[in-house]
Design a protein around this motif. Structure first.
Motif, PDB file in Angstrom:
ATOM      1  N   TRP A  64       0.873  -1.204   0.286  1.00  0.00           N
ATOM      2  CA  TRP A  64       0.013  -0.032   0.157  1.00  0.00           C
ATOM      3  C   TRP A  64       0.892   1.310   0.192  1.00  0.00           C
ATOM      4  CZ3 TRP A  64       0.334   3.659   3.587  1.00  0.00           C
ATOM      5  CH2 TRP A  64       0.957   3.166   4.919  1.00  0.00           C
ATOM      6  N   TRP A  65       2.278   1.135   0.392  1.00  0.00           N
ATOM      7  CA  TRP A  65       2.837   2.480   0.552  1.00  0.00           C
ATOM      8  C   TRP A  65       3.918   2.692  -0.477  1.00  0.00           C
ATOM      9  CZ3 TRP A  65       3.610  -1.631   3.949  1.00  0.00           C
ATOM     10  CH2 TRP A  65       4.825  -2.625   3.540  1.00  0.00           C
ATOM     11  N   TRP A  66       3.625   1.741  -1.649  1.00  0.00           N
ATOM     12  CA  TRP A  66       4.286   1.721  -2.881  1.00  0.00           C
ATOM     13  C   TRP A  66       3.761   2.993  -3.884  1.00  0.00           C
ATOM     14  CZ3 TRP A  66       5.708  -3.698  -5.013  1.00  0.00           C
ATOM     15  CH2 TRP A  66       6.879  -4.102  -4.239  1.00  0.00           C
ATOM     16  N   PRO A  67       4.555   3.579  -4.600  1.00  0.00           N
ATOM     17  CA  PRO A  67       3.903   4.638  -5.339  1.00  0.00           C
ATOM     18  C   PRO A  67       3.258   3.649  -6.450  1.00  0.00           C
ATOM     19  CG  PRO A  67       6.490   4.110  -5.942  1.00  0.00           C
ATOM     20  CD  PRO A  67       5.929   3.384  -4.588  1.00  0.00           C
ATOM     21  N   THR A  68       2.560   4.675  -7.332  1.00  0.00           N
ATOM     22  CA  THR A  68       1.737   4.036  -8.549  1.00  0.00           C
ATOM     23  C   THR A  68       2.783   3.492  -9.670  1.00  0.00           C
ATOM     24  OG1 THR A  68      -0.055   5.631  -7.844  1.00  0.00           O
ATOM     25  CG2 THR A  68      -0.126   4.515 -10.169  1.00  0.00           C
ATOM     26  N   SER A  69       3.895   4.506  -9.792  1.00  0.00           N
ATOM     27  CA  SER A  69       4.918   4.375 -10.654  1.00  0.00           C
ATOM     28  C   SER A  69       6.098   4.554 -10.250  1.00  0.00           C
ATOM     29  CB  SER A  69       4.361   4.863 -12.041  1.00  0.00           C
ATOM     30  OG  SER A  69       5.430   4.674 -12.946  1.00  0.00           O
TER      31      SER A  69
END
Length: 166
Positions: A6-11
Motif C-alpha cells: 500500500w505504501w508503494w507509488p503508482t509508478s
C-alpha cells in the motif's frame, strides 16, 4: 506477479526528465503536482538544471497543468516556481492533505486526472495516497539530504525493497 504494497507509488521513474509526458497525457492525466527539493532542484542548488526546466515547459506544451507543492517555506521556492511559470504552494506540510487539496483547487481537475511526482516516500507518496492521487516516485537528484530527511531515507530504502523499477 509481485504483491503491491500500500505504501508503494503508482509508478517509478529514475528522474523527472525520464517521465514520458506524451504517455502521461495519453493515459488521462491533465495535471501534475510536483515536488521541489531533490525532485526538480538538487539539494543546495539554486535553480533547476536545464533538463528539468525544459521538462516543465514540455509538460505545459503537451497540455498538462503543473503546480509546485513543497514543504519549503522560503521565498526562494516561490521564485523558482515563478521563473518556471507555474503556481507554487509553499509550506505544504506534506504528507498532510492540505497542500495537495489546494493544488487540486488550483488545477480544477478531478483526482483521477492528476498525478504527483516526488522523491520521498513519507511526504510525496504518502501525501498523494492520503488524497487518492496517483504518484510517480523518482530518485532524489542528489544523494545528500538535509539532516531532517537523512534518517528517513534509510527507512524508505527498506520499505521500497522489491519495488519494480521500470
Amino acid at each position: 506477479m509481485k504483491r503491491t504494497r500500500w505504501w508503494w507509488p503508482t509508478s517509478y521513474a529514475p528522474s523527472v526528465a525520464e517521465i514520458d509526458l506524451v504517455q502521461l497525457a495519453a493515459t488521462g492525466f491533465a495535471g501534475v503536482i510536483i515536488d521541489l527539493d531533490n525532485t526538480l532542484v538538487g539539494y543546495r542548488q539554486l535553480a533547476p538544471d536545464d533538463l528539468h526546466a525544459r521538462w516543465i515547459i514540455a509538460a505545459r506544451e503537451v497540455g498538462l497543468q503543473v503546480v509546485l507543492v513543497t514543504n519549503n517555506a522560503t521565498p526562494w521556492a516561490i521564485e523558482v516556481a515563478r521563473k518556471l511559470g507555474i503556481p507554487c504552494i509553499p509550506n505544504a506540510r506534506k504528507p498532510l492533505p492540505r497542500g495537495f487539496r489546494r493544488a487540486l483547487q488550483l488545477l480544477k481537475l478531478p483526482r483521477k486526472a492528476v498525478v504527483v511526482v516526488g522523491d520521498q516516500l513519507f511526504t510525496d507518496v504518502l501525501g498523494a495516497k492520503l488524497c487518492g492521487l496517483a504518484v510517480i516516485l523518482v530518485e532524489p537528484l542528489v544523494a545528500h539530504d538535509p539532516l531532517n530527511t537523512r534518517w528517513l531515507r534509510h527507512i524508505e530504502r527498506w520499505l521500497l525493497r522489491g519495488l519494480p523499477r521500470n
